[in-house]
Scaffold this motif. Structure first.
Motif, PDB file in Angstrom:
ATOM      1  N   SER A 171       4.418  81.465  35.612  1.00 53.38           N
ATOM      2  CA  SER A 171       3.294  82.307  35.713  1.00 53.38           C
ATOM      3  C   SER A 171       3.326  83.678  35.094  1.00 53.38           C
ATOM      4  O   SER A 171       4.422  84.030  34.668  1.00 53.38           O
ATOM      5  CB  SER A 171       2.952  82.437  37.298  1.00 53.38           C
ATOM      6  OG  SER A 171       1.886  83.462  37.651  1.00 53.38           O
TER       7      SER A 171
ATOM      8  N   GLN B 118      -5.439  74.661  28.865  1.00 50.10           N
ATOM      9  CA  GLN B 118      -4.313  73.686  29.409  1.00 50.10           C
ATOM     10  C   GLN B 118      -3.307  73.719  28.343  1.00 50.10           C
ATOM     11  O   GLN B 118      -2.053  73.265  28.496  1.00 50.10           O
ATOM     12  CB  GLN B 118      -4.812  72.260  29.638  1.00 50.10           C
ATOM     13  CG  GLN B 118      -5.944  72.135  30.573  1.00 50.10           C
ATOM     14  CD  GLN B 118      -5.498  72.409  32.042  1.00 50.10           C
ATOM     15  OE1 GLN B 118      -6.014  73.533  32.713  1.00 50.10           O
ATOM     16  NE2 GLN B 118      -4.199  71.770  32.439  1.00 50.10           N
ATOM     17  N   CYS B 170      -6.303  79.827  38.177  1.00 52.48           N
ATOM     18  CA  CYS B 170      -5.108  79.196  38.059  1.00 52.48           C
ATOM     19  C   CYS B 170      -4.235  80.544  38.045  1.00 52.48           C
ATOM     20  O   CYS B 170      -4.295  81.590  37.576  1.00 52.48           O
ATOM     21  CB  CYS B 170      -4.725  78.546  36.895  1.00 52.48           C
ATOM     22  SG  CYS B 170      -5.251  76.849  37.087  1.00 52.48           S
ATOM     23  N   GLU B 174      -1.601  77.691  32.848  1.00 54.18           N
ATOM     24  CA  GLU B 174      -2.380  76.361  32.780  1.00 54.18           C
ATOM     25  C   GLU B 174      -1.673  75.255  32.017  1.00 54.18           C
ATOM     26  O   GLU B 174      -1.068  75.543  30.905  1.00 54.18           O
ATOM     27  CB  GLU B 174      -3.750  76.657  32.398  1.00 54.18           C
ATOM     28  CG  GLU B 174      -4.639  77.617  33.022  1.00 54.18           C
ATOM     29  CD  GLU B 174      -4.648  79.047  32.910  1.00 54.18           C
ATOM     30  OE1 GLU B 174      -3.555  79.070  32.203  1.00 54.18           O
ATOM     31  OE2 GLU B 174      -5.371  79.521  33.050  1.00 54.18           O
ATOM     32  N   CYS B 177       1.891  73.347  35.020  1.00 51.44           N
ATOM     33  CA  CYS B 177       1.913  73.495  36.526  1.00 51.44           C
ATOM     34  C   CYS B 177       2.029  71.994  37.022  1.00 51.44           C
ATOM     35  O   CYS B 177       1.159  71.205  36.834  1.00 51.44           O
ATOM     36  CB  CYS B 177       0.965  74.212  37.149  1.00 51.44           C
ATOM     37  SG  CYS B 177       0.942  74.290  38.913  1.00 51.44           S
ATOM     38  N   SER B 180       1.018  70.335  42.284  1.00 55.01           N
ATOM     39  CA  SER B 180       0.203  69.383  42.858  1.00 55.01           C
ATOM     40  C   SER B 180       0.651  67.863  42.783  1.00 55.01           C
ATOM     41  O   SER B 180       0.772  67.239  43.932  1.00 55.01           O
ATOM     42  CB  SER B 180      -1.278  69.409  42.026  1.00 55.01           C
ATOM     43  OG  SER B 180      -1.997  68.229  42.633  1.00 55.01           O
ATOM     44  N   PRO B 188      -3.170  68.062  37.243  1.00 48.82           N
ATOM     45  CA  PRO B 188      -3.842  68.414  36.320  1.00 48.82           C
ATOM     46  C   PRO B 188      -3.696  67.743  34.889  1.00 48.82           C
ATOM     47  O   PRO B 188      -4.348  67.070  34.168  1.00 48.82           O
ATOM     48  CB  PRO B 188      -3.937  69.976  36.070  1.00 48.82           C
ATOM     49  CG  PRO B 188      -3.323  70.389  37.400  1.00 48.82           C
ATOM     50  CD  PRO B 188      -2.451  69.113  37.738  1.00 48.82           C
ATOM     51  N   CYS B 194      -6.200  68.759  40.626  1.00 49.55           N
ATOM     52  CA  CYS B 194      -5.238  69.614  41.366  1.00 49.55           C
ATOM     53  C   CYS B 194      -5.544  69.710  42.728  1.00 49.55           C
ATOM     54  O   CYS B 194      -6.600  69.822  43.362  1.00 49.55           O
ATOM     55  CB  CYS B 194      -5.261  71.091  40.821  1.00 49.55           C
ATOM     56  SG  CYS B 194      -4.118  71.974  41.758  1.00 49.55           S
ATOM     57  N   THR B 231      -6.077  74.690  48.623  1.00 49.73           N
ATOM     58  CA  THR B 231      -5.538  74.631  46.939  1.00 49.73           C
ATOM     59  C   THR B 231      -3.917  75.229  47.090  1.00 49.73           C
ATOM     60  O   THR B 231      -3.818  76.208  47.608  1.00 49.73           O
ATOM     61  CB  THR B 231      -6.250  75.544  46.248  1.00 49.73           C
ATOM     62  OG1 THR B 231      -7.616  75.149  45.985  1.00 49.73           O
ATOM     63  CG2 THR B 231      -5.738  75.364  44.839  1.00 49.73           C
ATOM     64  N   CYS B 233      -1.541  76.624  45.329  1.00 47.78           N
ATOM     65  CA  CYS B 233      -1.010  77.687  45.277  1.00 47.78           C
ATOM     66  C   CYS B 233      -1.664  78.933  45.976  1.00 47.78           C
ATOM     67  O   CYS B 233      -1.418  80.091  45.648  1.00 47.78           O
ATOM     68  CB  CYS B 233      -0.942  78.092  43.650  1.00 47.78           C
ATOM     69  SG  CYS B 233      -2.672  78.079  42.759  1.00 47.78           S
ATOM     70  N   GLU B 273     -15.977  79.230  34.942  1.00 46.56           N
ATOM     71  CA  GLU B 273     -15.058  77.824  35.649  1.00 46.56           C
ATOM     72  C   GLU B 273     -16.217  77.419  36.653  1.00 46.56           C
ATOM     73  O   GLU B 273     -16.988  77.911  37.110  1.00 46.56           O
ATOM     74  CB  GLU B 273     -13.934  78.262  36.265  1.00 46.56           C
ATOM     75  CG  GLU B 273     -13.009  77.044  36.743  1.00 46.56           C
ATOM     76  CD  GLU B 273     -13.428  76.540  38.145  1.00 46.56           C
ATOM     77  OE1 GLU B 273     -13.011  75.341  38.517  1.00 46.56           O
ATOM     78  OE2 GLU B 273     -14.274  77.387  38.907  1.00 46.56           O
TER      79      GLU B 273
END
Lengths: 312, 326
Positions: A171, B118, B170, B174, B177, B180, B188, B194, B231, B233, B273
């Motif tokens: 991140s 992504q 996110c 992206e 990750c 998930s 994803p 996700c 979700t 995160c 989004e």
């Protein structure tokens, strides 16, 4: 099949780094990748150890590569990445932008944080100069088998994640700093307080994740201890062992003994379970990454995510 | 005027977005080739062709997101998606996978390529790599960058940049990750999902409503309070003696007040989004942002955001665009 020691993801002081690579030089692994993957701010604290470690590892007959950062955003980080090539070692890229510094045809390695999910990507990387690829840990066995087969055809060695907390995300935000109510820029290097990362539980006390600065890993140790035979059958060339505090040399010996048939899958799993973290191997052929194929089963209860040490 | 790139999960949402003033609409096919592979969502080939006709007649463009990473041994599904998007008249396809970009550049050299968020191309070296090697014309920037960094990037590249300004956020880079799939088996990158609803479980326990994902507790809220979707995160977890939203609060992104700064940073297009959202939601968000980009083009102050209630009671954040977020 042989063993690769991957780069250390955590923030260790110089003395710890030195001791670690001295011990790795003496264990039966074929190659070692080292360098800072997670946070460029850490590098000045331990970069002087890199040439010393490289020298002792090469002297011990190991192949050595130097790793790039996983997330490169700052000018300083781009410069650091460019400088990696000047060390005269193969570079293991963990971000495609590192290729900017690798001339066409110069052999390079590809780390597990680059998205190599299919043969199209593997072929493209091979023609660009990739000679060794560690696949992303979330790949199922069916994909691993396809890619290992293509790797054979192309002359690219294919590795899989063999042991260690799984790198799950990276991140822009530093979670270690956030846990200390600091921002990334004023982190005061708090991640150094947790040389194996900082455990994150669910509020129902299920063992869940590990925070390591801007990186998030699994809290479970993913281990291919019970998957050697299917991976061999798939044509996988190497297992990657990820550095951790504790008796890492014994752990490398354990995997080497497993590869040579001296210890059984469950004997190795038991040795690993004694390190205290749950085990997992579910990305390969389980319902989810966190699951474990073996007799050391996980049982989720409201009071926690407990591991029962039950032999077959 | 900055280009407004708007989501469409259904043909009705596409028409609603175009009618509300979207310059461009993005959508995907109803399979694992796109990163919003949700039940009941996305387009058949015929629906896409009709959507392109509707948009084109109103001077709007359609982009097709084919932005998951093809499964080894099954790339034909993704290759067919690219060919069908081109046949339907899509203005561009949005791709993330290197192998797929190489395929598209070689097989469909006249098809315009956008780089999906992504792919997480977060610096000029990465962007120039995709532009030079595959001829990518536009890059959707990952949500890890500050506005200053975006400006710096635009100084060093020749292609267009597109940034997210509203909707889901996110927290992680992206496309990089696997949180998930670690607890649900679905990610994803591989499956276009996700924290999938199929793995969500709600349970009443005493006074609490507990939401779990893949058996892991993500939220525990009083039964009387609204329970956020689990979700991963954005869950509430504990570490040491601390308990809280260790990664991110259950917030969504609203960078509407940053539109002038993003324009100064050289950004070409603003992305909203929400392909999983209703057409009413899409229409309202698009209308609001259209007014904002028109105001920006005329040098007028940003209209007061009418978007607060669209974030469904959640707090909003400017995310990584503000340096303090990190």
């Amino acid at each position: 099949m042989d063993l690769t020691v991957g780069p250390n993801f955590f923030f260790w002081d110089a003395a710890t780094v030195r001791g670690f690579y001295q011990s790795v030089a003496a264990v039966p692994v074929a190659r070692v990748v080292l360098g800072e993957v997670v946070c460029s701010k850490r590098l000045p604290f331990w970069q002087d150890e890199i040439p010393l470690a490289v020298e002792s590892l090469l002297a011990a007959g190991k192949a050595v590569a130097i790793s790039s950062l996983a997330l490169i955003t700052l000018k300083r980080e781009r410069k650091q990445t460019a400088e990696l090539l000047q060390l005269g070692l193969p570079v293991e890229i963990n971000d495609l932008s590192a290729l900017h510094n690798v001339p066409q045809g110069t052999p390079f390695w590809v780390g597990p944080l680059v998205n190599v999910y299919n043969e199209g990507t593997l072929r493209w990387l091979a023609q660009r100069g990739a000679v060794r690829v560690c696949l992303p840990p979330e790949l199922p066995l069916a994909s691993v088998a396809v890619l290992a087969g293509i790797g054979r055809e192309l002359g690219v060695a294919v590795e899989v994640w063999g042991h260690g907390c799984v790198p799950l995300a990276i991140s822009g935000r530093c979670y270690h700093a956030r846990l200390h109510d600091r921002s990334k820029d004023s982190c005061q290097f708090v991640c150094a307080e947790d040389p194996d990362g900082r455990d994150v539980q669910t509020i129902d006390q299920q063992k869940f994740l590990t925070v390591n600065g801007v990186q998030t890993l699994s809290q479970s140790t993913a281990s291919m201890a019970r998957q050697i035979e299917p991976l061999r059958a798939a044509g996988v060339d190497a297992l990657r062992l990820s550095p951790q505090i504790g008796n890492f040399a014994a752990l490398c010996e354990g995997y080497a003994a497993r590869l040579s048939g001296k210890v059984s899958a469950d004997a190795l799993a038991l040795q690993l379970a004694n390190h205290g973290r749950p085990l997992s191997d579910g990305f390969l052929n389980g319902a989810a990454g966190v699951t474990w194929s073996g007799s050391l089963v996980f049982r989720q209860t409201l009071s926690g995510f407990e591991q029962e040490k039950r032999l077959l | 005027m900055m280009e407004l790139v708007c989501p469409a999960g259904t043909p009705a949402a596409l028409r609603a977005a175009v009618d509300a003033g979207a310059h461009t609409v993005y959508c995907g096919f109803a399979d694992e080739t796109n990163a919003r592979n949700f039940p009941g969502l996305n387009f058949s080939r015929d629906e896409l062709a009709a959507g392109v006709a509707y948009a084109t007649a109103r001077d709007a463009k359609v982009l097709v997101a084919i932005n998951t990473f093809p499964r080894a041994g099954a790339a034909q599904l993704w290759h067919r998606a690219i060919a069908d998007a081109k046949t339907a008249g899509a203005y561009a396809v949005i791709l993330a996978d290197v192998g797929l970009l190489a395929y598209a550049a070689e097989t469909h050299p006249d098809l315009r390529l956008h780089l999906s968020v992504q792919a997480a191309a977060a610096n000029p070296d990465a962007i120039n790599f995709y532009a030079t090697v595959f001829g990518v014309k536009r890059v959707v920037l990952p949500r890890v960058l500050t506005i200053d960094e975006i400006a710096q990037i635009n100084h060093e590249i020749d292609v267009e940049t597109e940034v997210f300004v509203f909707g889901g956020l996110c927290v992680m880079a992206e496309g990089r990750c696997s949180l998930s799939s670690y607890i649900t088996g679905q990610s994803p990158n591989m499956n276009g999902v996700c924290s999938p609803a199929s793995h969500v479980d709600y349970a009443e326990e005493g006074r609490d409503l507990v939401s779990r994902l893949g058996g892991f507790t993500i939220h525990r809220t009083p039964k009387t309070a609204p329970a956020p979707y689990p979700t991963l995160c954005k869950g509430c977890f504990s570490s040491g003696d601390q308990t809280g939203h260790i990664f991110e609060d259950p917030v969504s992104l609203d960078a509407s007040h940053l539109i002038p700064a993003l324009a100064r940073a050289g950004v070409t297009a603003l992305k909203i989004e929400g392909r999983q959202r209703s057409r009413a939601y899409v229409a309202q968000v698009v209308r609001t942002f259209r007014a904002a980009v028109e105001a920006q083009a005329m040098g007028l102050p940003m209209p007061d955001s009418a978007l607060a209630r669209l974030t469904e009671g959640q707090a909003a954040t400017a995310g990584a665009y503000a340096k303090t977020w990190r």
